[in-house]
Design a protein around this motif. Structure first.
Motif, PDB file in Angstrom:
ATOM      1  N   GLY A 175      16.596 -12.371  11.478  1.00  0.00           N
ATOM      2  CA  GLY A 175      17.746 -11.745  12.130  1.00  0.00           C
ATOM      3  C   GLY A 175      18.493 -10.811  11.188  1.00  0.00           C
ATOM      4  N   VAL A 176      18.655 -11.235   9.945  1.00  0.00           N
ATOM      5  CA  VAL A 176      19.324 -10.392   8.948  1.00  0.00           C
ATOM      6  C   VAL A 176      18.473  -9.159   8.645  1.00  0.00           C
ATOM      7  N   ILE A 177      17.174  -9.361   8.504  1.00  0.00           N
ATOM      8  CA  ILE A 177      16.272  -8.229   8.238  1.00  0.00           C
ATOM      9  C   ILE A 177      16.292  -7.261   9.415  1.00  0.00           C
ATOM     10  N   LEU A 178      16.274  -7.784  10.621  1.00  0.00           N
ATOM     11  CA  LEU A 178      16.306  -6.935  11.811  1.00  0.00           C
ATOM     12  C   LEU A 178      17.626  -6.168  11.903  1.00  0.00           C
ATOM     13  N   ALA A 179      18.727  -6.839  11.619  1.00  0.00           N
ATOM     14  CA  ALA A 179      20.027  -6.155  11.612  1.00  0.00           C
ATOM     15  C   ALA A 179      20.027  -5.033  10.572  1.00  0.00           C
ATOM     16  N   ALA A 180      19.466  -5.307   9.395  1.00  0.00           N
ATOM     17  CA  ALA A 180      19.370  -4.274   8.348  1.00  0.00           C
ATOM     18  C   ALA A 180      18.487  -3.122   8.805  1.00  0.00           C
ATOM     19  N   PHE A 181      17.427  -3.441   9.534  1.00  0.00           N
ATOM     20  CA  PHE A 181      16.552  -2.393  10.072  1.00  0.00           C
ATOM     21  C   PHE A 181      17.330  -1.496  11.034  1.00  0.00           C
ATOM     22  N   PHE A 182      18.133  -2.097  11.891  1.00  0.00           N
ATOM     23  CA  PHE A 182      18.940  -1.308  12.831  1.00  0.00           C
ATOM     24  C   PHE A 182      19.935  -0.413  12.092  1.00  0.00           C
ATOM     25  N   VAL A 183      20.482  -0.911  11.006  1.00  0.00           N
ATOM     26  CA  VAL A 183      21.380  -0.090  10.189  1.00  0.00           C
ATOM     27  C   VAL A 183      20.583   1.035   9.524  1.00  0.00           C
ATOM     28  N   ALA A 184      19.376   0.724   9.052  1.00  0.00           N
ATOM     29  CA  ALA A 184      18.556   1.715   8.357  1.00  0.00           C
ATOM     30  C   ALA A 184      18.113   2.863   9.263  1.00  0.00           C
ATOM     31  N   ILE A 185      17.920   2.595  10.545  1.00  0.00           N
ATOM     32  CA  ILE A 185      17.471   3.670  11.438  1.00  0.00           C
ATOM     33  C   ILE A 185      18.644   4.454  12.032  1.00  0.00           C
ATOM     34  N   PHE A 186      19.857   3.991  11.785  1.00  0.00           N
ATOM     35  CA  PHE A 186      21.037   4.686  12.311  1.00  0.00           C
ATOM     36  C   PHE A 186      21.109   6.148  11.857  1.00  0.00           C
ATOM     37  N   PRO A 187      20.805   6.465  10.598  1.00  0.00           N
ATOM     38  CA  PRO A 187      20.850   7.883  10.198  1.00  0.00           C
ATOM     39  C   PRO A 187      19.927   8.776  11.031  1.00  0.00           C
ATOM     40  N   GLY A 188      18.821   8.235  11.496  1.00  0.00           N
ATOM     41  CA  GLY A 188      17.936   9.011  12.361  1.00  0.00           C
ATOM     42  C   GLY A 188      18.586   9.327  13.692  1.00  0.00           C
ATOM     43  N   ASN A 189      19.281   8.353  14.238  1.00  0.00           N
ATOM     44  CA  ASN A 189      19.988   8.574  15.498  1.00  0.00           C
ATOM     45  C   ASN A 189      21.140   9.559  15.302  1.00  0.00           C
ATOM     46  N   LEU A 190      21.818   9.432  14.184  1.00  0.00           N
ATOM     47  CA  LEU A 190      22.910  10.349  13.863  1.00  0.00           C
ATOM     48  C   LEU A 190      22.385  11.769  13.660  1.00  0.00           C
ATOM     49  N   ALA A 218       4.904   4.041  11.181  1.00  0.00           N
ATOM     50  CA  ALA A 218       5.335   2.968  10.283  1.00  0.00           C
ATOM     51  C   ALA A 218       6.496   2.170  10.878  1.00  0.00           C
ATOM     52  N   SER A 219       7.478   2.867  11.431  1.00  0.00           N
ATOM     53  CA  SER A 219       8.618   2.151  12.006  1.00  0.00           C
ATOM     54  C   SER A 219       8.198   1.357  13.243  1.00  0.00           C
ATOM     55  N   GLY A 220       7.248   1.879  13.999  1.00  0.00           N
ATOM     56  CA  GLY A 220       6.735   1.138  15.152  1.00  0.00           C
ATOM     57  C   GLY A 220       6.048  -0.150  14.727  1.00  0.00           C
ATOM     58  N   ALA A 221       5.265  -0.074  13.658  1.00  0.00           N
ATOM     59  CA  ALA A 221       4.594  -1.273  13.142  1.00  0.00           C
ATOM     60  C   ALA A 221       5.622  -2.304  12.678  1.00  0.00           C
ATOM     61  N   VAL A 222       6.669  -1.841  11.997  1.00  0.00           N
ATOM     62  CA  VAL A 222       7.723  -2.743  11.536  1.00  0.00           C
ATOM     63  C   VAL A 222       8.427  -3.387  12.733  1.00  0.00           C
ATOM     64  N   GLU A 223       8.716  -2.617  13.761  1.00  0.00           N
ATOM     65  CA  GLU A 223       9.371  -3.169  14.944  1.00  0.00           C
ATOM     66  C   GLU A 223       8.530  -4.247  15.607  1.00  0.00           C
ATOM     67  N   MET A 224       7.230  -4.003  15.723  1.00  0.00           N
ATOM     68  CA  MET A 224       6.356  -5.011  16.332  1.00  0.00           C
ATOM     69  C   MET A 224       6.309  -6.280  15.491  1.00  0.00           C
ATOM     70  N   MET A 225       6.229  -6.121  14.172  1.00  0.00           N
ATOM     71  CA  MET A 225       6.182  -7.298  13.302  1.00  0.00           C
ATOM     72  C   MET A 225       7.481  -8.099  13.369  1.00  0.00           C
ATOM     73  N   LEU A 226       8.611  -7.407  13.362  1.00  0.00           N
ATOM     74  CA  LEU A 226       9.893  -8.112  13.444  1.00  0.00           C
ATOM     75  C   LEU A 226      10.048  -8.823  14.788  1.00  0.00           C
ATOM     76  N   GLY A 227       9.652  -8.153  15.853  1.00  0.00           N
ATOM     77  CA  GLY A 227       9.721  -8.776  17.175  1.00  0.00           C
ATOM     78  C   GLY A 227       8.847 -10.017  17.259  1.00  0.00           C
ATOM     79  N   ALA A 228       7.631  -9.904  16.769  1.00  0.00           N
ATOM     80  CA  ALA A 228       6.726 -11.059  16.791  1.00  0.00           C
ATOM     81  C   ALA A 228       7.256 -12.180  15.903  1.00  0.00           C
ATOM     82  N   ALA A 229       7.800 -11.823  14.755  1.00  0.00           N
ATOM     83  CA  ALA A 229       8.315 -12.831  13.823  1.00  0.00           C
ATOM     84  C   ALA A 229       9.466 -13.625  14.427  1.00  0.00           C
ATOM     85  N   LEU A 230      10.266 -12.998  15.266  1.00  0.00           N
ATOM     86  CA  LEU A 230      11.364 -13.717  15.917  1.00  0.00           C
ATOM     87  C   LEU A 230      10.862 -14.896  16.748  1.00  0.00           C
ATOM     88  N   VAL A 231       9.633 -14.773  17.240  1.00  0.00           N
ATOM     89  CA  VAL A 231       9.063 -15.809  18.103  1.00  0.00           C
ATOM     90  C   VAL A 231       8.176 -16.777  17.322  1.00  0.00           C
TER      91      VAL A 231
END
Length: 126
Positions: A73-88, A50-63
């Protein structure tokens, strides 16, 4: 300069999304917090897909959606914040993945997350 940065981010997001689905699928599972799979009816692999699909869609949407780039950009920034707990969670539980096989490497990676947030916001502003 911002256009180049935005396109590079878009490419990186599509690449990361594809890696979620194919060659690094197992590696990404190390970043899924236990809380997610304990709370929701989804397994680690489902979260990764699911997160991979979201990443591809956000990347494509930027273009392909230039008029919406600020919002994306705001949605992508929020996505990066949302995945931070996984990295932590990966750092706290000492899970290896992506050659992050030491405490130093896992904690150092966390410092990169604010850079991604800033990159998403800066590159999508006029």
């Amino acid at each position: 300069m911002k256009t180049i940065a935005r396109w590079a981010l878009a490419g990186a997001m599509v690449f990361a999304g594809l890696s979620h689905l194919f060659w690094a699928r197992k590696e990404f599972q190390a970043q899924v917090p236990d809380l997610v799979t304990d709370t929701l009816p989804i397994d680690r692999d489902g979260v990764v897909v699911a997160s991979g699909a979201v990443e591809m869609m956000l990347g494509a949407a930027l273009v392909v959606l230039p008029k919406e780039r600020r919002r994306i950009g705001v949605i992508l920034a929020a996505f990066f914040v949302a995945i931070f707990p996984g990295n932590l969670d990966q750092a706290l539980k000492k899970r290896d993945g992506f050659r992050l096989d030491s405490d130093t490497a896992r904690w150092r990676r966390l410092l990169f997350q604010p850079v991604l947030v800033a990159w998403a916001l800066w590159s999508t502003r006029d």
